[in-house]
Design a protein around this motif. Structure first.
Motif, PDB file in Angstrom:
ATOM      1  N   GLU A 128       0.824  -1.205   0.000  1.00 26.52           N
ATOM      2  CA  GLU A 128       0.000   0.000   0.000  1.00 26.52           C
ATOM      3  C   GLU A 128       0.859   1.257   0.000  1.00 26.52           C
ATOM      4  OE1 GLU A 128      -3.044   2.711  -0.060  1.00 26.52           O
ATOM      5  OE2 GLU A 128      -2.982   0.606  -0.652  1.00 26.52           O
ATOM      6  N   GLN A 129       1.983   1.233   0.699  1.00 19.96           N
ATOM      7  CA  GLN A 129       2.888   2.387   0.666  1.00 19.96           C
ATOM      8  C   GLN A 129       3.400   2.608  -0.752  1.00 19.96           C
ATOM      9  OE1 GLN A 129       3.425   4.456   3.155  1.00 19.96           O
ATOM     10  NE2 GLN A 129       2.245   3.239   4.623  1.00 19.96           N
ATOM     11  N   PHE A 130       3.756   1.517  -1.413  1.00 17.22           N
ATOM     12  CA  PHE A 130       4.247   1.580  -2.787  1.00 17.22           C
ATOM     13  C   PHE A 130       3.149   2.075  -3.724  1.00 17.22           C
ATOM     14  CE2 PHE A 130       5.587  -0.256  -6.855  1.00 17.22           C
ATOM     15  CZ  PHE A 130       6.936   0.086  -6.876  1.00 17.22           C
ATOM     16  N   ARG A 131       1.939   1.547  -3.555  1.00 17.53           N
ATOM     17  CA  ARG A 131       0.816   1.967  -4.403  1.00 17.53           C
ATOM     18  C   ARG A 131       0.528   3.452  -4.240  1.00 17.53           C
ATOM     19  NH1 ARG A 131      -3.668   3.917  -4.598  1.00 17.53           N
ATOM     20  NH2 ARG A 131      -3.679   4.153  -2.323  1.00 17.53           N
ATOM     21  N   SER A 132       0.629   3.946  -3.016  1.00 21.87           N
ATOM     22  CA  SER A 132       0.355   5.364  -2.763  1.00 21.87           C
ATOM     23  C   SER A 132       1.358   6.254  -3.475  1.00 21.87           C
ATOM     24  CB  SER A 132       0.376   5.643  -1.254  1.00 21.87           C
ATOM     25  OG  SER A 132      -0.675   4.956  -0.602  1.00 21.87           O
ATOM     26  N   ILE A 133       2.612   5.809  -3.530  1.00 20.31           N
ATOM     27  CA  ILE A 133       3.633   6.577  -4.249  1.00 20.31           C
ATOM     28  C   ILE A 133       3.332   6.571  -5.742  1.00 20.31           C
ATOM     29  CG2 ILE A 133       6.088   6.652  -4.854  1.00 20.31           C
ATOM     30  CD1 ILE A 133       6.659   5.538  -2.025  1.00 20.31           C
ATOM     31  N   VAL A 146      -4.099   4.950 -15.082  1.00 20.85           N
ATOM     32  CA  VAL A 146      -4.748   3.635 -15.059  1.00 20.85           C
ATOM     33  C   VAL A 146      -4.940   3.291 -13.583  1.00 20.85           C
ATOM     34  CG1 VAL A 146      -3.698   2.918 -17.233  1.00 20.85           C
ATOM     35  CG2 VAL A 146      -2.524   2.423 -15.081  1.00 20.85           C
ATOM     36  N   PRO A 147      -5.688   2.234 -13.256  1.00 25.61           N
ATOM     37  CA  PRO A 147      -5.856   1.886 -11.836  1.00 25.61           C
ATOM     38  C   PRO A 147      -4.504   1.772 -11.126  1.00 25.61           C
ATOM     39  CG  PRO A 147      -7.388   0.629 -13.151  1.00 25.61           C
ATOM     40  CD  PRO A 147      -6.502   1.353 -14.122  1.00 25.61           C
ATOM     41  N   ALA A 152       0.874  -0.294  -9.889  1.00 27.11           N
ATOM     42  CA  ALA A 152       1.848  -0.563  -8.828  1.00 27.11           C
ATOM     43  C   ALA A 152       2.276  -2.024  -8.850  1.00 27.11           C
ATOM     44  CB  ALA A 152       1.254  -0.204  -7.465  1.00 27.11           C
ATOM     45  N   SER A 153       1.329  -2.921  -9.078  1.00 24.28           N
ATOM     46  CA  SER A 153       1.656  -4.352  -9.137  1.00 24.28           C
ATOM     47  C   SER A 153       2.590  -4.650 -10.297  1.00 24.28           C
ATOM     48  CB  SER A 153       0.379  -5.181  -9.271  1.00 24.28           C
ATOM     49  OG  SER A 153      -0.394  -5.119  -8.087  1.00 24.28           O
ATOM     50  N   LEU A 154       2.335  -4.017 -11.454  1.00 30.55           N
ATOM     51  CA  LEU A 154       3.186  -4.243 -12.621  1.00 30.55           C
ATOM     52  C   LEU A 154       4.608  -3.727 -12.386  1.00 30.55           C
ATOM     53  CD1 LEU A 154       0.706  -3.361 -15.509  1.00 30.55           C
ATOM     54  CD2 LEU A 154       1.679  -5.608 -15.010  1.00 30.55           C
ATOM     55  N   ILE A 155       4.719  -2.556 -11.780  1.00 23.74           N
ATOM     56  CA  ILE A 155       6.044  -1.996 -11.505  1.00 23.74           C
ATOM     57  C   ILE A 155       6.759  -2.847 -10.457  1.00 23.74           C
ATOM     58  CG2 ILE A 155       7.287  -0.006 -10.590  1.00 23.74           C
ATOM     59  CD1 ILE A 155       5.054   1.760 -11.779  1.00 23.74           C
ATOM     60  N   PHE A 156       6.023  -3.227  -9.424  1.00 23.93           N
ATOM     61  CA  PHE A 156       6.559  -4.067  -8.361  1.00 23.93           C
ATOM     62  C   PHE A 156       7.068  -5.381  -8.953  1.00 23.93           C
ATOM     63  CE2 PHE A 156       5.824  -5.475  -3.765  1.00 23.93           C
ATOM     64  CZ  PHE A 156       6.605  -4.470  -3.227  1.00 23.93           C
ATOM     65  N   GLU A 185      14.644   2.543 -14.287  1.00 28.13           N
ATOM     66  CA  GLU A 185      14.542   3.944 -14.718  1.00 28.13           C
ATOM     67  C   GLU A 185      14.023   4.011 -16.143  1.00 28.13           C
ATOM     68  OE1 GLU A 185      17.427   7.845 -15.462  1.00 28.13           O
ATOM     69  OE2 GLU A 185      18.157   6.130 -14.296  1.00 28.13           O
ATOM     70  N   LEU A 186      14.536   3.133 -16.995  1.00 28.67           N
ATOM     71  CA  LEU A 186      14.066   3.095 -18.385  1.00 28.67           C
ATOM     72  C   LEU A 186      12.590   2.726 -18.446  1.00 28.67           C
ATOM     73  CD1 LEU A 186      14.422   3.083 -21.450  1.00 28.67           C
ATOM     74  CD2 LEU A 186      15.285   0.718 -21.262  1.00 28.67           C
ATOM     75  N   LEU A 187      12.194   1.727 -17.667  1.00 32.07           N
ATOM     76  CA  LEU A 187      10.792   1.316 -17.663  1.00 32.07           C
ATOM     77  C   LEU A 187       9.884   2.465 -17.250  1.00 32.07           C
ATOM     78  CD1 LEU A 187       8.572  -0.850 -17.847  1.00 32.07           C
ATOM     79  CD2 LEU A 187       9.074  -1.418 -15.456  1.00 32.07           C
TER      80      LEU A 187
END
Length: 199
Positions: A128-133, A146-147, A152-156, A185-187
């Protein structure tokens, strides 16, 4: 926060198990070894944990709590959203490099992933901390609209995948991947609506 002078026996055992995990990997964590490392009797862990898996679950829950606390400090800082995102990814990279066995317990262990109860709650708090960022970055226009949970899940997942490749010795320059930080960083730049998520 619990101080060194008023830690419960259970907390001492969890800390000792975490230290053994960091220094020797999962095979080093036995109930007997943890009792000795905590300065307690070798029977002490059996009074607090049903088995080794229960002890490792407690280590994972405490470690997720630490990660969530560190991520919260990043989220509540005054830095721009894109820099917070880079710092959050940096947190994962640093954790995986400094504590590889504990990182594997948290993110690459099927039993941890399938666990419920307190362990699942702690893992979700970290996410949730990651999603908030991620949501802050979206609101600032540096990540797509997007949602936030999905993004966040995709980046994680991308960060964890790259870290797994690095840990397995599969990240080679000839494949176009130099290191995890540069690749992430590229992503993020590619995901950014303006192509420059960090600038």
């Amino acid at each position: 926060m619990t101080t060194a002078t008023n830690k419960t026996t259970g907390e001492k055992l969890v800390e000792a198990a975490a230290d053994l995990l960091d220094s020797g990997g999962e095979n080093a964590v036995t109930l007997r070894a943890v009792g000795m490392a905590a300065g307690l009797s070798h029977n002490a862990p059996y009074k607090h944990f049903a088995n080794r898996n229960a002890l490792l679950a407690a280590v994972a829950a405490a470690s997720f709590e630490d990660l969530a606390r560190a991520a919260n400090a990043i989220r509540t800082s005054s830095r721009p959203p894109a820099e917070k995102m880079a710092d959050a990814i940096g947190l994962l990279i640093d954790y995986s490099q400094r504590r590889p066995a504990r990182y594997r317990l948290l993110f690459n262990n099927p039993e941890t992933a399938a666990a419920g109860g307190e362990l699942k709650e702690r893992a979700l708090e970290t996410f949730e901390q990651f999603r908030s960022i991620v949501q802050e970055c979206q609101e600032a226009g540096v990540l797509p609209d997007v949602p936030s949970q999905t993004l966040a899940s995709l980046i994680f997942a991308s960060a964890h995948g790259l870290l797994a490749m690095e840990g397995n010795g599969q990240m080679h320059p000839e494949k176009g991947l130099s290191d995890v930080a540069t690749s992430m960083e590229l992503l993020l730049d590619l995901l950014s609506p303006n192509g420059k998520s960090r600038r």
